[in-house]
Scaffold this motif. Sequence first.
Motif, PDB file in Angstrom:
ATOM      1  N   ARG A 138       0.843  -1.209   0.000  1.00 20.55           N
ATOM      2  CA  ARG A 138       0.000   0.000   0.000  1.00 20.55           C
ATOM      3  C   ARG A 138       0.871   1.250   0.000  1.00 20.55           C
ATOM      4  O   ARG A 138       0.620   2.194  -0.743  1.00 20.55           O
ATOM      5  CB  ARG A 138      -0.916  -0.010   1.231  1.00 20.55           C
ATOM      6  N   ARG A 139       1.902   1.207   0.816  1.00 22.51           N
ATOM      7  CA  ARG A 139       2.770   2.384   0.865  1.00 22.51           C
ATOM      8  C   ARG A 139       3.476   2.599  -0.480  1.00 22.51           C
ATOM      9  O   ARG A 139       3.610   3.720  -0.956  1.00 22.51           O
ATOM     10  CB  ARG A 139       3.824   2.215   1.972  1.00 22.51           C
ATOM     11  N   SER A 140       3.901   1.487  -1.068  1.00 19.21           N
ATOM     12  CA  SER A 140       4.580   1.597  -2.369  1.00 19.21           C
ATOM     13  C   SER A 140       3.669   2.203  -3.416  1.00 19.21           C
ATOM     14  O   SER A 140       4.118   2.908  -4.323  1.00 19.21           O
ATOM     15  CB  SER A 140       5.023   0.211  -2.853  1.00 19.21           C
ATOM     16  N   GLY A 142       1.306   4.234  -2.790  1.00 19.31           N
ATOM     17  CA  GLY A 142       0.826   5.541  -2.377  1.00 19.31           C
ATOM     18  C   GLY A 142      -0.587   5.492  -1.858  1.00 19.31           C
ATOM     19  O   GLY A 142      -1.319   6.482  -1.879  1.00 19.31           O
ATOM     20  N   SER A 144      -3.082   4.873   1.272  1.00 19.13           N
ATOM     21  CA  SER A 144      -3.139   4.770   2.727  1.00 19.13           C
ATOM     22  C   SER A 144      -4.560   5.054   3.167  1.00 19.13           C
ATOM     23  O   SER A 144      -5.128   6.073   2.801  1.00 19.13           O
ATOM     24  CB  SER A 144      -2.176   5.765   3.360  1.00 19.13           C
TER      25      SER A 144
ATOM     26  N   SER B 540       5.308   5.802   2.479  1.00 23.08           N
ATOM     27  CA  SER B 540       4.088   6.431   1.975  1.00 23.08           C
ATOM     28  C   SER B 540       4.004   7.886   2.395  1.00 23.08           C
ATOM     29  O   SER B 540       4.431   8.258   3.485  1.00 23.08           O
ATOM     30  CB  SER B 540       2.888   5.680   2.539  1.00 23.08           C
ATOM     31  N   PRO B 541       3.496   8.734   1.530  1.00 21.63           N
ATOM     32  CA  PRO B 541       3.322  10.132   1.909  1.00 21.63           C
ATOM     33  C   PRO B 541       2.125  10.325   2.848  1.00 21.63           C
ATOM     34  O   PRO B 541       1.757  11.445   3.141  1.00 21.63           O
ATOM     35  CB  PRO B 541       3.112  10.828   0.564  1.00 21.63           C
ATOM     36  N   ALA B 542       1.467   9.235   3.219  1.00 18.49           N
ATOM     37  CA  ALA B 542       0.327   9.366   4.142  1.00 18.49           C
ATOM     38  C   ALA B 542       0.566   8.484   5.359  1.00 18.49           C
ATOM     39  O   ALA B 542       0.905   7.318   5.218  1.00 18.49           O
ATOM     40  CB  ALA B 542      -0.966   8.941   3.435  1.00 18.49           C
ATOM     41  N   THR B 543       0.438   9.077   6.527  1.00 24.02           N
ATOM     42  CA  THR B 543       0.717   8.312   7.745  1.00 24.02           C
ATOM     43  C   THR B 543      -0.436   8.462   8.736  1.00 24.02           C
ATOM     44  O   THR B 543      -0.883   9.594   9.004  1.00 24.02           O
ATOM     45  CB  THR B 543       2.026   8.812   8.383  1.00 24.02           C
ATOM     46  N   GLU B 544      -0.897   7.323   9.199  1.00 30.34           N
ATOM     47  CA  GLU B 544      -1.910   7.358  10.262  1.00 30.34           C
ATOM     48  C   GLU B 544      -1.154   7.437  11.574  1.00 30.34           C
ATOM     49  O   GLU B 544      -0.399   6.527  11.937  1.00 30.34           O
ATOM     50  CB  GLU B 544      -2.769   6.101  10.196  1.00 30.34           C
ATOM     51  N   PRO B 576      -5.202  10.732   8.392  1.00 22.31           N
ATOM     52  CA  PRO B 576      -3.777  10.538   8.113  1.00 22.31           C
ATOM     53  C   PRO B 576      -3.120  11.859   7.678  1.00 22.31           C
ATOM     54  O   PRO B 576      -3.756  12.662   7.005  1.00 22.31           O
ATOM     55  CB  PRO B 576      -3.759   9.508   6.987  1.00 22.31           C
ATOM     56  N   ARG B 581       6.326   8.148   6.725  1.00 21.75           N
ATOM     57  CA  ARG B 581       6.618   7.588   8.051  1.00 21.75           C
ATOM     58  C   ARG B 581       8.089   7.808   8.420  1.00 21.75           C
ATOM     59  O   ARG B 581       8.414   8.156   9.549  1.00 21.75           O
ATOM     60  CB  ARG B 581       6.306   6.087   8.055  1.00 21.75           C
TER      61      ARG B 581
END
Lengths: 147, 816
Positions: A138-140, A142, A144, B540-544, B576, B581
């Motif tokens: 998921r992070r790869s 993008g 989230s 990821s550019p989004a972090t919870e 998020p 991260r």
Amino acid sequence: MTDRPIRVLCVDDNLMLSEALSLKLDVEDDIRCVGRLPSADGLVDWLREHETDVILLDVEMPGRDPFEALRQAVEEHPQVRTIILSAHLRDEYIDAAVASGAWGYVCKGDRADAIVQAVRKVSSGEFVLGPEVANHCRRSTGVSGGV
Amino acid sequence: MAPWLATTPAAGGVTEPAIVAGGVVLGVAALVLAAGWWVSARRYRRLAAEASHLRHCMEDLEKTGESLRKARSRQEAILESITDAFCALDRQWRFTYLNSQAEALFGMSRGELLGTVFWERYPYILGTVFEERFRSAVESGEAVHFEAQSPLTGRWYEVHAYPGESGLCVYGRDVTFRRRAEEELRESEGRFRTIADAAPVMIWMAEADGRVNYFNRRWTEFTGRSLQEELANWSESIHAEDRERKIRTYHEALGRQAAFSQQFRMRRADGAYRWVHETGVPRFSPGGMFLGFAGTAVDVTDLLDAEAARRETERHFRETLENLELIAVMLDADGTITFCNDCLLRLTGWRREEVIGRSWFAVFVHAPDRLEAEQAHRRAVRAEAVPAYYENSIMTRDGQRLLIAWNNTLLRDADGRPAGVTSLGVDITRQRWAEEQLIEHKSRLEQLVAERTAALTHTYEQLRLSERLVSIGTLAAGLGHDMNNLLLPIRMRVDSLESLPLPTEVREGLESIRQSAEYLQQLTNGLRALAQSPEDPASSPATELAAWWAEIRPMLRAALRRDVELVGEIPAGLPPVCAGRAGLTQAVLNLVSNAGDALGGPGQVRVWAELAEGGGHVRLGVTDNGPGMTPEVAKRAMEPFFTTKARGVGTGLGLSLVHGVVKRIGGSVRIDTMLGRGTTIVLELPIVRLAASPGGPEPQAVVSLADPRLATFAVTFLSTLGFLVRRNGVPDPDGATLWITDATDRSLEAARRFVERDSRRRVVAIGPYSEEWALIGARVVDTVGRPGALREALSETVSLWRETDRDRPSDPSVVC
């Protein structure tokens, strides 16, 4: 699911881990650890001599390249389902697993139950990405918290 | 004088007067008859005749003796008159005669020497050449001739000794001066040869008939031939083309007995012909007799080459000067123009007839400067102190100014008096302008370099920090890997044991082990988060924040001393934040670590988060209850390299790094601090707005792949990304967004229809590349030999779809 327990082979050079894994799997009613190998060297021979349903395969071990051994094992025993069990989370390992014929990729940092679930899922024909691996994908991508 | 007869009375006989010399009776020839003797007349006449004969004989004898005396006298006179010393020695080596030269030579008079034995008088002669040769002469009866040096005086003598019946006649001559002269001559000759051989030029000598009798060593070294070869035929070394001319010139000079010089080519030892300049001068004796020639020869090839090169350079220089844009002008002592070249006219726009004869200053000098310049010119010429170089402005005909650099030379008249100036000038107007520009640019460049250097220094320090972080990351990654390998068996063992019937206390012990293992697992996960590069796509550019906090909390705890309490207040349900991260972890680790350091003892560090007013940001704060910052420190805290820690403890880049991370994602950093009340660093982080509204329908995908394993991989992968996935079905025209299919002919038409209905739909076709599939916009994926092709294609297609979906004008949701 048949009444016969899922026969699992643990291939890991960390003997403490494979022993603990064996104990953990044996606790489950539907799973039985039928063998442990310290490297991929004897994997193909083992499969020729033992009925095996699922292989839990580490990818960083001394000896024969596990992915190469996996390709040969899949070619000879296509019914055997392999889960890569690794402490690493790398795209190249995930890609190599898919290309070599693995049915799953689980991280050693995942809970032990995730490994047990993964064994059941691949045995029933599902491709498994462990929780850590799924997060990584998921992070790869993008993604989230949803697409 | 006539002789006469006398008869003595005492006895009978006949007497005849003896020979009279000069009137003096020397004796008597007498025939005396004893008493009683009778002599017949006949006998008497015969006796008288015999007496007369005897008298005549005596007279002859007397004449002979007289002649001998005269001869001896003459001989002595001769011996006295000769310049040689002469002495006669008898067989007993006694002096029997010596002349006055000999007296002078021996240093004694005749009286002292006559009758004395030579060896006794001069014992130092014994054992010398003199004794040896004298005795040799006497013994052999043959005359000897030799030169020897006196052991007493050191002088040289030439000696002739003639043996005879009566002894030895010796002629001696002092030849010391001749010997010295000869030695000096030999020495002079030697000196000449030494000098001649050492001379850097070739030297030769010739006799009056032209025959060359000497070549110095330089000559033979040059030609590489022996002296004998050269003396035999020196002309062999001369170049064939020059030989005849050379010989002719020499013979002409010989005939005229006059000096000559010429140039010709001569073969050097290495076979190369070299130009040689030869000079010959006649030699004459003091009496004016022609003795021959003395000559020198010099290899002038290099000189000739240099001369040729010089001429060539001069030609180039002349041509260059002619082509240069040089002003040439000549002024007399008053400044009147007597000459100018075309260049001046071209540059200034004047015609020659308009300037020649006029004052330079009136035509070319700016009016306000004219008088002073003219006076200065006159003074300089008069004082013969014309400056060699200066720069000034001249006016063109249309009033423009040209800056000229002048080179000046004082002119003199025939009597040597200063008569004016000749000047060469270069128009440096543009050059000076360019120089000024250059200086200005250089100054600007230096300023720029200083700025860039400062920036580079900053970047370098950041790079150093990054390298340090990378090292920490590598360490953390390795540590995380090993801990995973160790923790998994522990956790599994605990799981296994817990499934067994165990006493309560053992179960409690197991629970404790489980909690410790889980704590360590969290710490490991935190390490992995730290190890991740912010550039890693998986970051990821989004972090919870809640999940993130759970992962990194143990690691942050470990970064603080035991007497510092770490409190986390991260509520669940916060949206998020738009921060990776890894970057977020690094930033907060810095802040927490700084807060711990600031406490300097027991205290509390609180990490908290809240949704900011308006809902666009989340505030993530790190608060400590330490001593706080002074306003000055707070003001500079964000500056790179500013630190209050001891050198070596802090880099001064911690807060700067945090600022950089937050700024990159569009957030901001704030410092709330008060002395004695602690410090709070607040990060304002933008939140991620989801493309699909929470609670909205999930995007759908259909997977139609023949390979069951790849199909289930695609299903799992897409499910992981939040898709609702169906397998093996025909795409639902109203629902599906993605269709993953084998690139078969049968599915091509269906795919075309699928995408035609909605431009946002995407198709991933597995198989060899095909133009038909590409034409409908499908992503064709050939998985053969490309392990990651399917995963990459799915990832990229989903990303692309998300981009398109975000950009929809009708959709207010935006994905970060």
